[in-house]
Design a protein around this motif. Structure first.
Motif, PDB file in Angstrom:
ATOM      1  N   GLU A   6      13.455 -67.882 -27.254  1.00 24.30           N
ATOM      2  CA  GLU A   6      12.579 -68.683 -26.396  1.00 24.30           C
ATOM      3  C   GLU A   6      12.594 -70.149 -26.831  1.00 24.30           C
ATOM      4  O   GLU A   6      12.822 -70.461 -28.000  1.00 24.30           O
ATOM      5  CB  GLU A   6      11.126 -68.189 -26.437  1.00 24.30           C
ATOM      6  N   CYS A  22      14.134 -68.588 -21.832  1.00 25.74           N
ATOM      7  CA  CYS A  22      14.489 -67.435 -22.669  1.00 25.74           C
ATOM      8  C   CYS A  22      15.984 -67.180 -22.484  1.00 25.74           C
ATOM      9  O   CYS A  22      16.409 -66.752 -21.406  1.00 25.74           O
ATOM     10  CB  CYS A  22      13.685 -66.211 -22.261  1.00 25.74           C
ATOM     11  N   TRP A  36       8.087 -62.288 -19.282  1.00 28.76           N
ATOM     12  CA  TRP A  36       7.239 -62.969 -20.239  1.00 28.76           C
ATOM     13  C   TRP A  36       5.920 -62.234 -20.440  1.00 28.76           C
ATOM     14  O   TRP A  36       5.312 -61.770 -19.471  1.00 28.76           O
ATOM     15  CB  TRP A  36       6.946 -64.387 -19.747  1.00 28.76           C
ATOM     16  N   TYR A  37       5.514 -62.181 -21.704  1.00 27.73           N
ATOM     17  CA  TYR A  37       4.200 -61.709 -22.100  1.00 27.73           C
ATOM     18  C   TYR A  37       3.564 -62.821 -22.923  1.00 27.73           C
ATOM     19  O   TYR A  37       4.236 -63.741 -23.372  1.00 27.73           O
ATOM     20  CB  TYR A  37       4.305 -60.435 -22.940  1.00 27.73           C
ATOM     21  N   ARG A  38       2.263 -62.721 -23.118  1.00 31.45           N
ATOM     22  CA  ARG A  38       1.587 -63.699 -23.965  1.00 31.45           C
ATOM     23  C   ARG A  38       0.496 -63.008 -24.775  1.00 31.45           C
ATOM     24  O   ARG A  38      -0.034 -61.975 -24.375  1.00 31.45           O
ATOM     25  CB  ARG A  38       0.995 -64.843 -23.145  1.00 31.45           C
ATOM     26  N   THR A  50       7.438 -60.826 -14.666  1.00 30.01           N
ATOM     27  CA  THR A  50       8.692 -60.136 -14.934  1.00 30.01           C
ATOM     28  C   THR A  50       9.585 -60.143 -13.699  1.00 30.01           C
ATOM     29  O   THR A  50       9.109 -60.323 -12.573  1.00 30.01           O
ATOM     30  CB  THR A  50       8.469 -58.663 -15.342  1.00 30.01           C
ATOM     31  N   ILE A  69       8.503 -67.417 -12.230  1.00 23.47           N
ATOM     32  CA  ILE A  69       9.595 -66.914 -13.060  1.00 23.47           C
ATOM     33  C   ILE A  69      10.884 -66.996 -12.265  1.00 23.47           C
ATOM     34  O   ILE A  69      10.897 -66.761 -11.048  1.00 23.47           O
ATOM     35  CB  ILE A  69       9.314 -65.474 -13.542  1.00 23.47           C
ATOM     36  N   LEU A  80      10.211 -69.738 -17.170  1.00 20.61           N
ATOM     37  CA  LEU A  80       8.838 -69.603 -16.699  1.00 20.61           C
ATOM     38  C   LEU A  80       8.288 -71.010 -16.480  1.00 20.61           C
ATOM     39  O   LEU A  80       8.026 -71.730 -17.445  1.00 20.61           O
ATOM     40  CB  LEU A  80       7.966 -68.844 -17.695  1.00 20.61           C
ATOM     41  N   TYR A  93       3.783 -67.170 -26.284  1.00 22.91           N
ATOM     42  CA  TYR A  93       4.496 -66.559 -25.160  1.00 22.91           C
ATOM     43  C   TYR A  93       5.782 -65.910 -25.685  1.00 22.91           C
ATOM     44  O   TYR A  93       6.567 -66.556 -26.390  1.00 22.91           O
ATOM     45  CB  TYR A  93       4.818 -67.606 -24.099  1.00 22.91           C
ATOM     46  N   TYR A  94       5.964 -64.647 -25.309  1.00 18.09           N
ATOM     47  CA  TYR A  94       7.100 -63.871 -25.770  1.00 18.09           C
ATOM     48  C   TYR A  94       7.988 -63.455 -24.591  1.00 18.09           C
ATOM     49  O   TYR A  94       7.481 -63.029 -23.549  1.00 18.09           O
ATOM     50  CB  TYR A  94       6.635 -62.592 -26.470  1.00 18.09           C
ATOM     51  N   CYS A  95       9.267 -63.558 -24.802  1.00 13.89           N
ATOM     52  CA  CYS A  95      10.225 -63.026 -23.844  1.00 13.89           C
ATOM     53  C   CYS A  95      10.471 -61.555 -24.173  1.00 13.89           C
ATOM     54  O   CYS A  95      10.541 -61.172 -25.355  1.00 13.89           O
ATOM     55  CB  CYS A  95      11.530 -63.808 -23.923  1.00 13.89           C
ATOM     56  N   TRP A 107      12.300 -58.086 -28.005  1.00 12.18           N
ATOM     57  CA  TRP A 107      11.369 -59.215 -27.987  1.00 12.18           C
ATOM     58  C   TRP A 107      11.985 -60.443 -28.626  1.00 12.18           C
ATOM     59  O   TRP A 107      12.759 -60.345 -29.582  1.00 12.18           O
ATOM     60  CB  TRP A 107      10.094 -58.871 -28.770  1.00 12.18           C
TER      61      TRP A 107
END
Length: 117
Positions: A6, A22, A36-38, A50, A69, A80, A93-95, A107
């Protein structure tokens, strides 16, 4: 194995914009779901947005209409775009990616987004 890297986090004022990227180590055309998650301090990790099977776009209610996205299949990168940012968007923020429906989750290392009021 899928490596995800990321970039693009940072500090921004409320109402501002940021774009996260990402980069995947494999073609996004071969990824079942990527997005993406956070995770905010003291809270559980939550879904942000997603892309499923390259064509189905999914957003959480909290970001719908503000975040977009997208993916670039040539660069194997998912973006994003975050507009109208709010302090409550502050999080790491995680991919995330899955290569098929029941595959393990892959991740990225995460990128910090901080929105000041």
């Amino acid at each position: 194995q899928v490596q995800l890297v990321e970039s693009g986090g940072g500090l921004v004022q409320a109402g501002g914009s940021l774009r996260l990227a990402c980069a995947a180590s494999v073609s996004t055309d071969n990824i079942f779901v990527i997005g993406w998650y956070r995770q905010a301090p003291g809270k559980q990790r939550e879904l942000v947005a997603t892309i499923i099977r390259q064509t189905i776009y999914n957003y959480s209610d909290s970001v719908k209409g503000r975040f977009t996205i997208s993916r670039d299949s040539v660069k194997n990168t998912v973006y994003l775009q975050m507009n109208s940012l709010k302090p409550e968007d502050t999080a790491v923020y995680y991919c995330n990616a899955k290569t098929y429906l029941y595959s393990p989750d892959f991740w990225g290392q995460g990128t910090q987004v901080t929105v000041s009021s």
